[in-house]
Structure formats: C-alpha cells, structure tokens
Motif scaffolding. Structure first.
Motif, short mmCIF file in Angstrom:
data_model
loop_
_atom_site.label_atom_id
_atom_site.label_comp_id
_atom_site.label_asym_id
_atom_site.label_seq_id
_atom_site.Cartn_x
_atom_site.Cartn_y
_atom_site.Cartn_z
N VAL A 221 0.86 -1.18 0.00
CA VAL A 221 0.00 0.00 0.00
C VAL A 221 0.90 1.23 0.00
N ILE A 222 0.76 2.08 -1.01
CA ILE A 222 1.59 3.28 -1.17
C ILE A 222 0.78 4.49 -0.74
N VAL A 223 1.32 5.27 0.21
CA VAL A 223 0.60 6.43 0.75
C VAL A 223 1.51 7.66 0.67
N PRO A 224 1.30 8.56 -0.28
CA PRO A 224 2.05 9.82 -0.30
C PRO A 224 1.54 10.75 0.80
N VAL A 225 2.47 11.45 1.45
CA VAL A 225 2.11 12.30 2.60
C VAL A 225 2.70 13.68 2.39
N TYR A 226 1.86 14.71 2.55
CA TYR A 226 2.34 16.09 2.51
C TYR A 226 1.52 16.92 3.49
N ASN A 227 2.14 17.32 4.60
CA ASN A 227 1.48 18.14 5.62
C ASN A 227 0.18 17.49 6.09
N GLU A 228 0.27 16.25 6.57
CA GLU A 228 -0.92 15.50 6.98
C GLU A 228 -0.89 15.16 8.47
N TYR A 250 1.79 -8.03 4.33
CA TYR A 250 1.63 -6.75 3.63
C TYR A 250 2.69 -5.77 4.09
N GLU A 251 2.79 -4.67 3.36
CA GLU A 251 3.65 -3.56 3.74
C GLU A 251 2.94 -2.25 3.39
N ILE A 252 3.17 -1.24 4.19
CA ILE A 252 2.64 0.10 3.93
C ILE A 252 3.84 1.02 3.74
N ILE A 253 3.89 1.66 2.58
CA ILE A 253 5.01 2.54 2.25
C ILE A 253 4.53 3.98 2.28
N PHE A 254 5.01 4.75 3.25
CA PHE A 254 4.69 6.17 3.37
C PHE A 254 5.81 6.98 2.71
N ILE A 255 5.44 7.90 1.83
CA ILE A 255 6.43 8.77 1.20
C ILE A 255 6.16 10.20 1.65
N ASN A 256 7.02 10.70 2.51
CA ASN A 256 6.87 12.07 2.99
C ASN A 256 7.43 13.04 1.95
N ASP A 257 6.55 13.79 1.31
CA ASP A 257 6.93 14.65 0.18
C ASP A 257 7.33 16.04 0.67
N GLY A 258 8.35 16.10 1.54
CA GLY A 258 8.86 17.37 2.01
C GLY A 258 7.89 18.14 2.88
N SER A 259 7.14 17.44 3.73
CA SER A 259 6.18 18.12 4.61
C SER A 259 6.88 19.11 5.52
N THR A 278 5.88 -1.53 8.18
CA THR A 278 5.91 -0.11 7.86
C THR A 278 7.24 0.26 7.21
N ARG A 279 7.15 1.02 6.12
CA ARG A 279 8.35 1.54 5.47
C ARG A 279 8.12 3.02 5.20
N VAL A 280 9.14 3.82 5.42
CA VAL A 280 9.00 5.28 5.30
C VAL A 280 10.10 5.80 4.38
N ILE A 281 9.69 6.60 3.40
CA ILE A 281 10.64 7.27 2.50
C ILE A 281 10.51 8.77 2.74
N LEU A 282 11.61 9.45 3.03
CA LEU A 282 11.60 10.88 3.33
C LEU A 282 12.28 11.64 2.19
N PHE A 283 11.50 12.47 1.49
CA PHE A 283 12.07 13.34 0.46
C PHE A 283 12.71 14.56 1.14
N ASN A 284 13.77 15.09 0.55
CA ASN A 284 14.40 16.29 1.10
C ASN A 284 13.79 17.57 0.55
N GLY A 285 12.67 17.42 -0.16
CA GLY A 285 11.95 18.58 -0.70
C GLY A 285 10.60 18.15 -1.21
N ASN A 286 9.81 19.10 -1.67
CA ASN A 286 8.49 18.80 -2.19
C ASN A 286 8.59 18.60 -3.71
#
Length: 313
Positions: A221-228, A250-259, A278-286
């Motif tokens: 499950v892919i979940v993009p996150v921005y200021n949530e 299962y796995e849930i992949i959160f992608i923090n889009d520079g929140s 749970t897996r978390v990907i942190l972007f260094n920007g939006n």
C-alpha cells in the motif's frame, strides 16, 4: 612554418632588395614537409587488482513457493546461512489444504461404509435368489403335476426374477462404491503431495542470498504524505486493522513529500511501533504527488500494489 616564412620575407625585403633579386635569378630546391607514419594496433587495456581471501564458485538457485495462493508463515533460515539439499527453508500456510484433506478423509469413510453396505446387500440378495429359485423350481414341479395354479406359478416366477435383479443392483452398487473410494484415495494422494510441498526445501547445497531470504509481502500500500499531521493518526487507526484482517503479509510505504509540519516525525514514530510492516521514504523537498507515488512503486515488493491518499479520500 607559414608565419616564420612570412616574417623572413619581410626582413629580406627591408634589408637587401638587390640580394633578393640575385637569389631569385638562381633557382633552389625546397626540402618540403616531413611526414612520419606509424602503425596503430588495437590492444586490450587490463588492470590487476590484489585481493585476499577465498574465491568460491556459486550458482544462484531461485527458491520460491511451488503452490500459488498460499502465504508464507515461517522462514527458517537467515541471509548468508549455508544450507544442505533437502533442508526446509520456509513453510506455507497449510490450513486450506488440511481442511481439504479432512473432507477427503470423510469421503473415504463414507465410501468404506457404502462398500460394506453393498457387500451386505449382495449376501442378502444371494440368499433371496437361492430361496426364490428353490421355490420356483418346486412350483414348476407342482405345475407339471397339476397341483398348483397358473397364478401361483406366475407369482413364484416373478419373485425369482425380482430377487435376481436385486442381486445385480447390489453388485453394481458395490462397484460404484469401490470406484468412489478409489477416486477419494487418488485425491488424498494429491492433497498429501500438496501439503508436503508447503515445506519449501533447498534443491541443492548453497548459500542463502540476502535478496531471497526476506519474506516478501503479498500486498503493498503506497501512501504519499504532505502536511498530513492532523489526519495520520486516524489513517493508522483504520488502515492497519483492515490489512491485519486479511491474514496476508503486507507492507505500507509512506512517502513524505517534504512536509513542513510534524508528518515526518509521526511517520518515524509509527515505524517504531510497526516496523515489520511499515516503510518510510523521506524526500528532502516537495516533488509532488506523482513523484512520491512513483518512488513508492519503485520501493514496493508486493504482488498487489495499491495507492491511497493520506486523507482517506
């Protein structure tokens, strides 16, 4: 060469015009440009590297489940382990197969009961046939002597034919019951083979590749996150229990889009609570939702991939 010749010509004109004319009167031979020819060969550029240790030839063998649709329940080896041929590496969930095997056991029991009943019916029918045949033979004798009536003769004859038909029916029922049992036994052999194959075994001696040792999820499950930050706790409370009910890895992949809020910190805390799924990907920007989803696709390992907005919309 051309520049030098031009300078020399100017110098001669300025210094001695008469000498130039005298030199022109007597012709001279020019040596011309010098040309060097070399042979070019293609050569391999090689480099030598000094290493220490032992080099072992290795053949990669893909170890995977032999039965589709059954989830992995246990992995019994770790990455880098040396295994022997026939060693159990992982186990699949055999519950469905065991239920089918139990039904098959009941089918075999019913077939045995039907065979016993058919055999009993045959014995009974054989006794009735013998009795009816004896009675009919006596009636034939009495009929020839004129002692019995034609009606009694017909009744005894019909009874003999009926008992004979009953015996034939009992024998057919026995053959059908035996065929049912043979089919159930063949099905049982198939179920036992399938249950045996839920134990994934090494086909040869070797070394467990780290890429093949980890349990791969069935669902990503892919979940993009921005200021949530306001809605993440509600998302966790609904998403994880729903996936747990599936009884599938299962796995849930959160992608923090520079929140710019506390979303990244909340995702880190959730990873600490449920690190196995749970897996978390942190972007260094939006970079936008599209890039976040594409990053999730690239990192996903499940056979089924789903995308979900963090606000549950």
């Amino acid at each position: 060469m051309i520049r030098v010749a031009a300078v020399s010509l100017v110098a001669l004109l300025a210094a001695a015009p008469g000498a130039l004319a005298a030199e022109a009167a007597s012709p001279s031979v020019s040596a011309g440009p010098a040309v060097t020819v070399q042979v070019i060969k293609r050569e391999m550029i090689t480099d030598s590297v000094i290493v220490t240790g032992t080099l072992v030839a290795r053949e990669d063998i893909l170890i995977s489940a032999q039965i589709d649709g059954y989830a992995i329940t246990d992995i019994l080896v770790e990455e880098g382990d040396r295994v022997k041929a026939g060693q159990v590496l992982a186990k699949l969930n055999p519950q469905t197969l065991e239920a089918s095997l139990a039904q098959n056991t009941a089918q075999i029991a019913r077939a045995d009961a039907a065979i016993a009943a058919a055999q009993s019916n045959i014995v009974e029918a054989q006794a009735l046939v013998a009795q009816a045949q004896n009675s009919f033979q006596r009636t034939q004798t009495l009929r020839r002597e004129g002692i019995t009536s034609a009606e009694v003769f017909d009744q005894r004859q019909a009874s003999a034919l009926q008992t004979q038909a009953r015996l034939v029916s009992a024998r057919e029922q026995l053959r059908l019951s035996e065929a049912d049992k043979a089919l159930a036994l063949a099905q049982r052999s198939d179920w036992l083979i399938r249950i045996e194959r839920t134990q994934i075994k090494a086909p040869a001696d070797g070394l467990m590749d780290p890429a093949e040792t980890r349990m791969k999820p069935a669902i990503s499950v892919i979940v993009p996150v921005y200021n949530e930050e306001q809605g993440l706790d509600a998302l966790f409370a609904r998403l994880y229990p729903a996936l747990d009910l599936l009884a599938e890895p299962y796995e849930i992949i959160f992608i923090n889009d520079g929140s710019r809020d506390r979303s990244a910190a909340i995702l880190r805390a959730q990873f600490t609570r449920r690190p196995e799924v749970t897996r978390v990907i942190l972007f260094n920007g939006n970079f936008g939702q599209h890039m976040a989803i594409m990053a999730g696709f690239e990192a996903s390992r499940g056979e089924i991939i789903l995308t979900l907005d963090a606000d549950l919309q």
